[in-house]
Design an enzyme around this catalytic site. Structure first.
Site, PDB file in Angstrom:
ATOM      1  CG  HIS A  36      -0.249   0.040   2.543  1.00  0.00           C
ATOM      2  ND1 HIS A  36       0.226   1.207   3.108  1.00  0.00           N
ATOM      3  CD2 HIS A  36       0.040  -0.941   3.433  1.00  0.00           C
ATOM      4  CE1 HIS A  36       0.772   0.946   4.282  1.00  0.00           C
ATOM      5  NE2 HIS A  36       0.681  -0.358   4.491  1.00  0.00           N
ATOM      6  CB  CYS A  59       1.408  -3.612   5.411  1.00  0.00           C
ATOM      7  SG  CYS A  59      -0.093  -4.418   6.021  1.00  0.00           S
TER       8      CYS A  59
END
Length: 204
Positions: free
Chosen positions: A162, A178
């Site tokens: 992301h 992440c």
């Protein structure tokens, strides 16, 4: 044959221009994106290590074109182009013990996604419990401009590739597991990656 000073200077200028045009145009890659739902300003290049900037590189791999390879120790992500080439991006990765390893695939994609802290995050830190209902997409959302959700066997791993509203975190290991990218870079990757694309995460 004699060459005039003016001819020499013009020839040298053309040569230098040719050399300059052969590399990535970083200013164009990180220019303002006013057409975005939440317009993005230009990325100040002086704040970004040149080696972390997006660029096409030689990369030998037996993986098919369209595969994403995350080299966690090197803080680099490669999108395989084929013919020994890849697009390389600088990334931020998870802290030790909070990282995905092995194979996954892109289960879904989203533009300016809503962010909901995982149950583990909510258990670890009280500040995340206030966001149990989700945080709408926008410039203050930690998922940034795009997200690609990593799945295994039809199940969401809760790991994502992301964007980020913390560009200073690129090149570091400080996320909750992440894979973070600059918003300009995650938009570029998002446009390349197809749902179902294979993702390989290499750990040390």
């Amino acid at each position: 044959m004699q060459i005039s000073r003016r001819g020499f200077v013009m020839g040298l200028s053309a040569l230098l221009a040719g050399c300059a045009s052969s590399g990535p145009d970083h200013r164009a890659n990180y220019a303002a994106l006013p057409a975005e739902k939440f317009p993005l300003p230009a990325m100040p290049l002086e704040k970004l290590d040149p080696d972390l900037r997006r660029q096409q590189v030689a990369y030998v791999s037996d993986q098919a074109a369209g595969t994403v390879v995350v080299d966690t120790p090197a803080r680099r992500l490669y999108y395989i182009l084929g013919d020994g080439q890849a697009m390389r991006y600088g990334v931020g990765v998870g802290r030790e013990g909070l990282a995905l390893a092995g194979n996954a695939y892109v289960g879904r994609k989203a533009e300016w996604p809503t962010w909901t802290p995982t149950e583990n995050m909510q258990r670890r830190e009280a500040r995340y419990r206030k966001l149990a209902g989700g945080m709408p997409g926008g410039p203050n959302n930690p998922l940034g401009a795009r997200a690609m959700y990593l799945y295994r066997g039809g199940n969401d791993t809760h790991f994502r590739i992301h964007g980020t509203n913390q560009p200073q975190s690129i090149g570091l290991a400080m996320s909750s597991g992440c894979i973070r990218m600059l918003n300009h870079d995650v938009i570029d990757l998002y446009d390349r990656v197809l749902p179902g694309a294979k993702v390989i995460v290499i750990q040390a």
